[in-house]
Design an enzyme around this catalytic site. Structure first.
Site, mmCIF file in Angstrom:
data_model
loop_
_atom_site.group_PDB
_atom_site.id
_atom_site.type_symbol
_atom_site.label_atom_id
_atom_site.label_comp_id
_atom_site.label_asym_id
_atom_site.label_seq_id
_atom_site.Cartn_x
_atom_site.Cartn_y
_atom_site.Cartn_z
ATOM 1 N N CYS A 53 -37.954 -4.353 -136.414
ATOM 2 C CA CYS A 53 -39.403 -4.257 -136.532
ATOM 3 C C CYS A 53 -40.087 -4.118 -135.179
ATOM 4 O O CYS A 53 -41.078 -3.393 -135.042
ATOM 5 C CB CYS A 53 -39.951 -5.467 -137.281
ATOM 6 S SG CYS A 53 -39.586 -7.059 -136.509
ATOM 7 N N HIS A 80 -41.929 -11.665 -137.288
ATOM 8 C CA HIS A 80 -42.107 -10.263 -137.657
ATOM 9 C C HIS A 80 -43.225 -9.691 -136.790
ATOM 10 O O HIS A 80 -44.080 -10.440 -136.306
ATOM 11 C CB HIS A 80 -42.457 -10.116 -139.139
ATOM 12 C CG HIS A 80 -42.388 -8.705 -139.640
ATOM 13 N ND1 HIS A 80 -41.276 -7.915 -139.492
ATOM 14 C CD2 HIS A 80 -43.311 -7.929 -140.280
ATOM 15 C CE1 HIS A 80 -41.497 -6.729 -140.034
ATOM 16 N NE2 HIS A 80 -42.727 -6.717 -140.505
ATOM 17 N N ASP A 97 -47.299 -1.155 -140.905
ATOM 18 C CA ASP A 97 -45.943 -1.662 -140.686
ATOM 19 C C ASP A 97 -44.978 -0.479 -140.693
ATOM 20 O O ASP A 97 -44.577 0.006 -141.748
ATOM 21 C CB ASP A 97 -45.567 -2.676 -141.770
ATOM 22 C CG ASP A 97 -44.305 -3.455 -141.431
ATOM 23 O OD1 ASP A 97 -43.379 -2.846 -140.854
ATOM 24 O OD2 ASP A 97 -44.244 -4.655 -141.735
#
Length: 935
Positions: A53, A80, A97
């Site tokens: 991520c 995250h 995202d």
């Protein structure tokens, strides 16, 4: 692979790639060591193309910044990261995202993955913010607050840390004044939004999917599977195909070409290599009088209903299967013209849906003369096209089975317009067209007047324009506008209409709502759908708040005592309960003053003026003043308070006066402290409020009102959210009473025209018992024995009930027309044709073309100088310079042909030069056109 730990960067590549750490893994089988450098350098990530991520967020954020978008990095303390991108169009931060490939799904972590969030920080080069409230709806729950207390002792301490970080960042970056103002503006809007969503406590849209990226075991170990279900091997599941129906936000449209000759084209969706508004949108499948009007599904049935008396598009809908389409068609009155396009894909196993229909659906489809049920259900072709008439079988009714995307059917129908239906303007609230044509001409109403005009004035100006009857208004079907915006004219290309994001409960009297007005046949327009000065005046009276403000009674009772002095109608001081004295006020101002103080005697008249003005501006939900005396005796107090129109703390409560001074840090008099009536929190401190009131009174009543509005913007977001919810509740209550009755009346009138009456349905339905009696009599008359005749009559009636109506049983009807199966017509609106159209609309004046092209070329040149700056790519149509283009009919269509796009924002329609455009090529095109038309 087995993890062997983490080390720092050692190799040159790791150092150049700015690897913060290097993860080391070892193969259990061969013992080979593998490293995974966690690069931070975008250049290294371009080469490695590996990451989680963090790498996804870094790379996506780099792309966004390279294109000129303000982007901030979001760090979630539960491990995250993602980014947020500032949308200039929507004036808000959008969640993005990249690791999951999702945009604007802030609920994915809490609602989808099941994460137990605590802190989410958003950081740019010059600001840092706590954005946790965007990603949770449980912020104030005990459980959530307990998780946050592991990092900060309380919310005040947390806010203080963020303020310190921001101060340090701005000093380090020497942030300019304009940027600081923009950050502050965004912060206020975001705080208000956070307050609203936390008050609601629920997500607007559900998201139930767990994390996508990563292995199943890894996601399970992190508890990020959410509600996603994993298919167990060996157990087969059965998917249920839900019935799906889609319609346009506004279905009805009266095309501008209102002639006896109605032209309709039905064709398969365009091939995938041809651009389309969206992957599922193919409105060109059904074209009525030049208007693409189909609501389409990738795999479904599109149906458009047209009024046989006027050619008006009445309804447009899409269905996932023929049964759903049949239920809809069963409500359509006899005589309506129907166009259908069915697109069907094979399932992966090669099977097809809807290969057989129940008797009821078959019978309903039998009402369409020329509709072949067998072809629509069992044909091997991917498309079934049809045009016909409900409960008639005219000669022009036709259908086509095809898998060739280049085939179509074309129908030309002669409408019976012996007595044409009256057309009136219908109001569509919170509605905008997909594009506008031009604005109301300067000769009818100058641009600056349009920006300031009321809805009533704009309607009058539009009506005057349409009465001219010249070539310019022959294609106009209505207009769209909002306060502070021009009157934008709309034509056939403006369909379909969309819902506007900015909504106001009462748009006629409100300040923000877009409204679209378009012509429709009289039966589709409510009888009271007119804008009059009386209606506007009546609407303005509804702006008075209709709910009570829940002030902090206990807080003010503890602060000021149980009773206050107030002035009655005769200006005589009387005691009143503190809660009643402060009832329905939005702000409470405490005025610390005394008669013996010279500066106090100078400031008090200004404050009285300030108070009286606000009582006129906001008699309810305004500001209430309380005089807190520092006088030396009761006589001084009475003499001084006698001049004041507002409330006062009784002189006998001097201990409370001293306590209030201590609480608010009042060090001298005169002092004014403004607090929020709901929470008791300070809105304006003594250091600033006295100076602000003094300056406002010097500038006049408008400045006083502006200061009051400014104070309201400083109240805590929680208070604003609570009032927003109360206002919304009042609107919902009203919607359930008088306003709902008006809506029901309007809808009833429209439905009576759009839907078949029950008595007409009964005409198309044969009574089974009556049919059995009829057949029984016929059989007995032929000599059949009664018992046998009864059995045979029941048998024949049952067969007839199951047998669909066939087209040969339907009458031809009176509407004449022609039909043909032909190749799809490719729109060939060349630039030369558009230029010629503009010349015709401007009385052959070619200088208009040169002016339009020259102005547009300047915008292209600005973008070429700084391609990554979004400010140069977007410009309002009412912009003083761009209006040279907007005010010329046909010019917006020309620019869209040349590569510009036009879209709607909350404030205006905006023209834009897309990022995908080749700026050099676009510039060359404008140069060539200017050379051609300047000569």
């Amino acid at each position: 692979m087995e993890s062997k730990g983490v080390r720092g960067p050692e190799t040159e590549a790791e150092k150049v790639g700015q690897a913060g750490r290097v993860e080391v893994y070892n193969c259990k089988l061969c013992g080979t060591e593998t490293t995974f450098p966690r690069f931070n350098s975008p250049r290294a990530l371009f080469q490695s193309r590996r990451g989680r991520c963090g790498e996804f967020a870094n790379l996506f954020g780099t792309y966004c910044r390279a294109l000129g978008f303000d982007t901030r990095y979001i760090l979630d303390f539960t491990d995250h990261v993602w980014v947020e991108v500032w949308s200039a169009r929507q004036q808000r931060w959008l969640h993005a995202d990249a690791c999951e490939g999702l945009i604007d799904r802030p609920n994915m972590y809490e609602q989808g993955w099941g994460k137990k969030l605590n802190y989410a920080l958003g950081a740019t080069h010059d600001s840092v913010a706590d954005v946790t409230k965007r990603y949770t709806r449980k912020f104030y729950s005990d459980e959530f607050q307990a998780r946050r207390r592991e990092y900060a002792p309380d919310e005040n301490a947390s806010d203080r840390i963020f303020r310190q970080m921001n101060d340090a960042l701005r000093q380090m970056n020497n942030t300019g004044k304009g940027r600081l103002e923009e950050i502050e503006k965004r912060g206020k809007a975001e705080a208000k939004f956070f307050g609203m969503v936390q008050s609601s406590g629920v997500w607007d849209v559900d998201y139930r999917e767990g994390r996508i990226s990563g292995s199943l075991a890894w996601k399970a170990s992190r508890r990020e599977l959410g509600d996603s279900k994993t298919k167990v091997e060996g157990v087969e599941g059965k998917e249920s195909e839900e019935e799906e129906t889609q319609t346009f936000f506004v279905e009805s449209l009266f095309p501008s070409s209102r002639h006896n000759d109605l032209k309709m084209i039905v064709q398969p969706p365009m091939p995938s290599n041809v651009p389309s508004p969206s992957p599922k949108a193919h409105p060109e499948c059904i074209v009525v009088s030049g208007v693409p009007s189909a609501v389409t599904l990738t795999n479904g049935i599109s149906a458009v209903i047209v009024d046989e008396a006027s050619g008006c598009i009445l309804q447009s809908a899409a269905f996932s299967n023929l049964s759903a389409a049949g239920s809809f068609l069963d409500t359509v009155p006899d005589g309506r013209i129907v166009a259908i396009c069915r697109v069907r894909d094979d399932k992966p196993d090669g099977s097809r849906t809807d290969t057989s229909l129940d008797d009821s659906t078959t019978k309903i489809l039998g009402r369409l003369g020329g509709f072949c049920v067998e072809a629509a259900t069992t044909s091997s072709n991917s498309c079934f096209l049809f045009v016909g008439q409900v409960n008639f079988h005219p000669k022009w009714a036709t259908s086509l089975e095809t898998s060739d995307s280049k085939q179509s059917i074309k129908v030309s129908i002669q409408l019976n317009i012996s007595s044409p239906l009256k057309a009136r303007l219908r109001s569509e609230i919170n509605t905008v067209p997909v594009v506008v044509s031009t604005r109301l001409p300067e000769t009818i109403m100058p641009l600056q007047t349009q920006l300031a005009a009321s809805h009533f004035q704009k309607r009058a100006a539009f009506n005057a324009y349409m009465k001219n009857g010249d070539s310019q208004n022959s294609t106009v079907i209505g207009y769209t506008t909002r306060p502070d915006a021009p009157v934008y004219l709309i034509d056939n290309q403006s369909f379909p209409f969309r819902k506007s994001e900015g909504q106001t409960h009462n748009p006629i009297a409100g300040e923000t709502s877009w409204m679209t007005f378009h012509y429709l046949p009289d039966p589709l327009v409510p009888d009271d759908d007119e804008i009059t000065e009386e209606k506007i005046s009546s609407s303005n009276n509804t702006n008075v708040p209709k709910f009570d403000i829940p002030i902090a009674d206990d807080y003010f009772a503890g602060l000021l005592g149980n009773q206050l002095l107030v002035k009655n109608a005769a200006s005589t001081p009387t005691l009143m309960d503190t809660a009643n004295a402060l009832a329905n006020t939005r702000l409470v101002a405490l005025y610390f003053s005394a008669q013996w103080c010279g500066p106090c005697r100078g400031f008090t008249p200004l404050l009285i003026e300030f108070y009286n003005v606000l009582k006129k501006v906001a008699p309810s939900h305004g500001l209430e003043l309380v005089f807190v005396s520092s006088d030396q005796d009761e006589g001084q107090f009475q003499q001084y308070y006698g001049k004041m129109p507002f409330a006062a703390l009784p002189f006998s409560n001097r201990s409370l006066a001293q306590q209030a001074k201590s609480i608010f840090g009042v060090r001298g008099i005169p002092s004014l402290v403004v607090v929020d009536a709901l929470s008791g929190r300070i809105v304006a401190s003594p250091d600033e409020s006295r100076r602000e009131v003094h300056q406002a009174c010097q500038r006049g009543e408008e400045a006083i009102e502006t200061l009051f509005r400014g104070w309201l913007e400083k109240v805590p977001p929680e208070s604003t959210s609570m009032l927003d919810i109360l206002a919304l509740s009042c609107q919902e209550v009203e919607a359930g009473t008088g306003e709902a009755k008006e809506t029901v009346t309007a809808n009833t009138k429209s439905e009576q025209y759009l839907k078949m009456k029950e008595r007409d349905k009964k005409k198309n339905t044969v009574d089974p018992s009556a049919r059995v009696k009829e057949l029984f009599s016929q059989l007995v008359a032929k000599g059949m024995e009664p018992n046998a005749a009864a059995v045979e009559a029941i048998k024949q009636a049952t067969v007839e009930q199951k047998k669909p109506l066939v087209s040969t049983e339907l009458e031809e009807g009176t509407i004449q027309g022609t039909c043909e199966n032909c190749a799809v017509e490719i729109e060939n609106n060349t630039i030369d044709m558009m230029v010629e159209k503009i010349c015709q609309l401007n009385a052959g004046d070619k200088s208009k073309i040169v002016m339009i092209l020259s102005t547009a070329k300047k915008y292209v040149a600005n973008v070429r100088k700084d391609p990554s700056n979004p400010r140069f790519r977007n410009f309002r149509l009412s912009n003083k310079v761009f209006d040279r283009i907007t005010s010329n009919p046909g010019s917006i269509e020309l620019l869209m042909k040349l590569g510009f796009v036009v879209f709607h924002s909350d404030l205006d329609f905006v023209a834009s030069i897309p990022l995908s455009v080749d700026l050099t090529l676009m510039g060359d095109v404008f140069d060539n056109l200017l050379t051609k038309y300047s000569s």
